[in-house]
Design an enzyme around this catalytic site. Structure first.
Site, PDB file in Angstrom:
ATOM      1  N   LYS A 108     -13.683  27.361  -4.443  1.00 18.67           N
ATOM      2  CA  LYS A 108     -13.371  28.795  -4.457  1.00 18.67           C
ATOM      3  C   LYS A 108     -12.382  29.153  -5.577  1.00 18.67           C
ATOM      4  O   LYS A 108     -11.742  28.263  -6.174  1.00 18.67           O
ATOM      5  CB  LYS A 108     -12.824  29.196  -3.085  1.00 18.67           C
ATOM      6  CG  LYS A 108     -13.873  29.118  -1.960  1.00 18.67           C
ATOM      7  CD  LYS A 108     -13.309  29.639  -0.639  1.00 18.67           C
ATOM      8  CE  LYS A 108     -14.355  29.621   0.457  1.00 18.67           C
ATOM      9  NZ  LYS A 108     -13.821  30.209   1.728  1.00 18.67           N
TER      10      LYS A 108
ATOM     11  N   TYR B 235     -21.687  36.727   2.118  1.00 19.16           N
ATOM     12  CA  TYR B 235     -20.904  36.750   3.361  1.00 19.16           C
ATOM     13  C   TYR B 235     -21.354  37.865   4.303  1.00 19.16           C
ATOM     14  O   TYR B 235     -20.579  38.288   5.163  1.00 19.16           O
ATOM     15  CB  TYR B 235     -19.421  36.880   3.033  1.00 19.16           C
ATOM     16  CG  TYR B 235     -18.779  35.575   2.585  1.00 19.16           C
ATOM     17  CD1 TYR B 235     -18.685  34.484   3.451  1.00 19.16           C
ATOM     18  CD2 TYR B 235     -18.255  35.433   1.308  1.00 19.16           C
ATOM     19  CE1 TYR B 235     -18.097  33.294   3.056  1.00 19.16           C
ATOM     20  CE2 TYR B 235     -17.658  34.241   0.894  1.00 19.16           C
ATOM     21  CZ  TYR B 235     -17.581  33.179   1.781  1.00 19.16           C
ATOM     22  OH  TYR B 235     -16.984  31.995   1.389  1.00 19.16           O
TER      23      TYR B 235
ATOM     24  N   PHE C 171     -11.526  40.857   8.043  1.00 19.42           N
ATOM     25  CA  PHE C 171     -11.139  40.193   6.785  1.00 19.42           C
ATOM     26  C   PHE C 171     -12.191  40.327   5.693  1.00 19.42           C
ATOM     27  O   PHE C 171     -12.009  39.793   4.591  1.00 19.42           O
ATOM     28  CB  PHE C 171     -10.809  38.712   7.036  1.00 19.42           C
ATOM     29  CG  PHE C 171     -11.935  37.893   7.636  1.00 19.42           C
ATOM     30  CD1 PHE C 171     -12.976  37.406   6.854  1.00 19.42           C
ATOM     31  CD2 PHE C 171     -11.929  37.583   8.995  1.00 19.42           C
ATOM     32  CE1 PHE C 171     -13.996  36.645   7.406  1.00 19.42           C
ATOM     33  CE2 PHE C 171     -12.960  36.822   9.554  1.00 19.42           C
ATOM     34  CZ  PHE C 171     -13.991  36.355   8.756  1.00 19.42           C
TER      35      PHE C 171
ATOM     36  N   THR D  60     -11.075  25.826   8.871  1.00 16.41           N
ATOM     37  CA  THR D  60     -10.956  27.067   8.089  1.00 16.41           C
ATOM     38  C   THR D  60      -9.498  27.397   7.795  1.00 16.41           C
ATOM     39  O   THR D  60      -9.141  27.762   6.673  1.00 16.41           O
ATOM     40  CB  THR D  60     -11.599  28.231   8.878  1.00 16.41           C
ATOM     41  OG1 THR D  60     -12.915  27.851   9.264  1.00 16.41           O
ATOM     42  CG2 THR D  60     -11.648  29.500   8.042  1.00 16.41           C
TER      43      THR D  60
ATOM     44  N   ARG E 108      -8.905  21.127   2.643  1.00 17.01           N
ATOM     45  CA  ARG E 108      -8.162  22.343   2.971  1.00 17.01           C
ATOM     46  C   ARG E 108      -6.705  22.035   3.306  1.00 17.01           C
ATOM     47  O   ARG E 108      -5.810  22.813   2.969  1.00 17.01           O
ATOM     48  CB  ARG E 108      -8.879  23.108   4.082  1.00 17.01           C
ATOM     49  CG  ARG E 108     -10.085  23.885   3.522  1.00 17.01           C
ATOM     50  CD  ARG E 108     -10.975  24.403   4.595  1.00 17.01           C
ATOM     51  NE  ARG E 108     -11.906  25.437   4.110  1.00 17.01           N
ATOM     52  CZ  ARG E 108     -12.904  25.930   4.826  1.00 17.01           C
ATOM     53  NH1 ARG E 108     -13.098  25.500   6.063  1.00 17.01           N
ATOM     54  NH2 ARG E 108     -13.695  26.862   4.333  1.00 17.01           N
TER      55      ARG E 108
ATOM     56  N   ASN F 132      -8.787  29.322   0.989  1.00 15.60           N
ATOM     57  CA  ASN F 132      -8.878  27.985   1.578  1.00 15.60           C
ATOM     58  C   ASN F 132      -9.734  27.005   0.772  1.00 15.60           C
ATOM     59  O   ASN F 132     -10.334  26.082   1.327  1.00 15.60           O
ATOM     60  CB  ASN F 132      -9.327  28.077   3.042  1.00 15.60           C
ATOM     61  CG  ASN F 132     -10.686  28.727   3.199  1.00 15.60           C
ATOM     62  OD1 ASN F 132     -11.321  29.079   2.220  1.00 15.60           O
ATOM     63  ND2 ASN F 132     -11.132  28.870   4.433  1.00 15.60           N
TER      64      ASN F 132
ATOM     65  N   HIS G  82     -15.919  26.110   0.333  1.00 15.58           N
ATOM     66  CA  HIS G  82     -16.914  26.606   1.289  1.00 15.58           C
ATOM     67  C   HIS G  82     -17.894  25.486   1.587  1.00 15.58           C
ATOM     68  O   HIS G  82     -18.185  24.653   0.717  1.00 15.58           O
ATOM     69  CB  HIS G  82     -17.695  27.791   0.690  1.00 15.58           C
ATOM     70  CG  HIS G  82     -18.942  28.127   1.474  1.00 15.58           C
ATOM     71  ND1 HIS G  82     -18.912  28.946   2.583  1.00 15.58           N
ATOM     72  CD2 HIS G  82     -20.236  27.722   1.332  1.00 15.58           C
ATOM     73  CE1 HIS G  82     -20.146  29.035   3.080  1.00 15.58           C
ATOM     74  NE2 HIS G  82     -20.960  28.306   2.344  1.00 15.58           N
TER      75      HIS G  82
ATOM     76  N   GLU H 241     -28.406  29.384   1.550  1.00 16.47           N
ATOM     77  CA  GLU H 241     -27.320  29.382   0.557  1.00 16.47           C
ATOM     78  C   GLU H 241     -27.699  28.630  -0.727  1.00 16.47           C
ATOM     79  O   GLU H 241     -27.295  29.040  -1.826  1.00 16.47           O
ATOM     80  CB  GLU H 241     -26.051  28.796   1.181  1.00 16.47           C
ATOM     81  CG  GLU H 241     -25.473  29.711   2.250  1.00 16.47           C
ATOM     82  CD  GLU H 241     -24.223  29.180   2.918  1.00 16.47           C
ATOM     83  OE1 GLU H 241     -23.564  29.961   3.630  1.00 16.47           O
ATOM     84  OE2 GLU H 241     -23.881  27.982   2.748  1.00 16.47           O
TER      85      GLU H 241
HETATM   86  P1  IDP Z   1     -15.659  28.650   7.087  1.00 19.59           P
HETATM   87  O1  IDP Z   1     -15.507  28.903   5.594  1.00 19.59           O
HETATM   88  O2  IDP Z   1     -14.765  27.552   7.557  1.00 19.59           O
HETATM   89  O3  IDP Z   1     -17.103  28.463   7.493  1.00 19.59           O
HETATM   90  P2  IDP Z   1     -15.853  31.319   8.246  1.00 19.59           P
HETATM   91  O4  IDP Z   1     -15.418  31.673   9.624  1.00 19.59           O
HETATM   92  O5  IDP Z   1     -17.321  31.239   7.982  1.00 19.59           O
HETATM   93  O6  IDP Z   1     -15.121  29.961   7.836  1.00 19.59           O
HETATM   94  O7  IDP Z   1     -15.202  32.400   7.276  1.00 19.59           O
HETATM   95  C1  IDP Z   1     -15.630  32.514   5.936  1.00 19.59           C
HETATM   96  C2  IDP Z   1     -14.405  32.639   5.055  1.00 19.59           C
HETATM   97  O8  IDP Z   1     -13.747  33.862   5.352  1.00 19.59           O
HETATM   98  C3  IDP Z   1     -13.329  31.566   5.268  1.00 19.59           C
HETATM   99  O9  IDP Z   1     -13.601  30.352   4.593  1.00 19.59           O
HETATM  100  C4  IDP Z   1     -12.102  32.262   4.725  1.00 19.59           C
HETATM  101  O10 IDP Z   1     -12.073  32.269   3.286  1.00 19.59           O
HETATM  102  C5  IDP Z   1     -12.322  33.693   5.225  1.00 19.59           C
HETATM  103  N1  IDP Z   1     -11.709  33.923   6.551  1.00 19.59           N
HETATM  104  C6  IDP Z   1     -12.134  33.465   7.751  1.00 19.59           C
HETATM  105  N2  IDP Z   1     -11.331  33.877   8.751  1.00 19.59           N
HETATM  106  C7  IDP Z   1     -10.373  34.633   8.161  1.00 19.59           C
HETATM  107  C8  IDP Z   1      -9.233  35.359   8.670  1.00 19.59           C
HETATM  108  O11 IDP Z   1      -8.948  35.391   9.879  1.00 19.59           O
HETATM  109  N3  IDP Z   1      -8.463  36.017   7.740  1.00 19.59           N
HETATM  110  C9  IDP Z   1      -8.749  36.014   6.404  1.00 19.59           C
HETATM  111  N4  IDP Z   1      -9.812  35.351   5.899  1.00 19.59           N
HETATM  112  C10 IDP Z   1     -10.617  34.660   6.756  1.00 19.59           C
HETATM  113 MG    MG Z   2     -18.674  29.779   7.452  1.00 12.88          MG
END
Ligand code: IDP
Ligand code: MG
Length: 139
Positions: free
Chosen positions: A11, A51, A59, A93, A104, A114, A117, A128
């Site tokens: 990222k 997304y 978010f 995450t 991470r 983070n 992905h 994807e």
């Molecule tokens: P993942 O990347 O671990 O699969 P997802 O729940 O699919 O997590 O969320 C996609 C992305 O959205 C995360 O990697 C992160 O960059 C962002 N994200 C997820 N939850 C939050 C949050 O509570 N606050 C801000 N950003 C978030």
């Molecule tokens: Mg995800």
């Protein structure tokens, strides 16, 4: 478990911080073969489409802004049980909950920024991978 492919992104935070090389090293040491790799700068439309599943989440706007702020590295990774294994190597995450030794834990700044992905299921990887790569780019 058979050989499987997953989709990964390094990222914008990790690319800008100069962590691309270290993350690629972790990927290779973890037994993945890189089948596709390129840099990209996501447009707002691309980030929103990628997304889409999170569109109603609070978010979403911040996530799209973050993912478009600078270049990313997009990857297709292959190994046995690649999807689950890459999720384990990435870590949770939220870096505050990520296990020691995960990408991470090492490189993420917070739950949004983070570092990486990874596809969360075979059906997700199947959408994807072709979102970013055509057949001729997968070697
Ligand atoms: P993942 O990347 O671990 O699969 P997802 O729940 O699919 O997590 O969320 C996609 C992305 O959205 C995360 O990697 C992160 O960059 C962002 N994200 C997820 N939850 C939050 C949050 O509570 N606050 C801000 N950003 C978030
Ligand atoms: Mg995800």
């Amino acid at each position: 478990m058979a050989i499987q492919q997953t989709f990964a992104i390094i990222k914008p935070d990790a690319v800008a911080s100069g962590h691309t090389g270290q993350i690629l090293g972790i990927i290779e040491k973890a037994g993945f073969r890189v089948r596709g790799m390129k840099m990209a700068r996501l447009s707002r439309q691309q980030a929103e489409a990628f997304y889409e599943i999170h569109r109603e989440r609070p978010f979403f706007t911040g996530l799209v802004a973050f993912m478009t702020e600078g270049p990313v590295v997009v990857l297709v990774l292959e190994r046995e049980d690649a999807i689950k294994h890459w999720r384990e190597v990435m870590g949770a995450t939220n870096p505050a909950q990520a296990a020691d030794g995960t990408i991470r834990k090492k490189f993420a700044k917070n739950i949004e920024r983070n570092a990486v992905h990874g596809s969360d299921a075979p059906e997700t990887a199947a959408v994807e991978i072709p979102f970013f790569f055509n057949m001729a780019e997968l070697l």
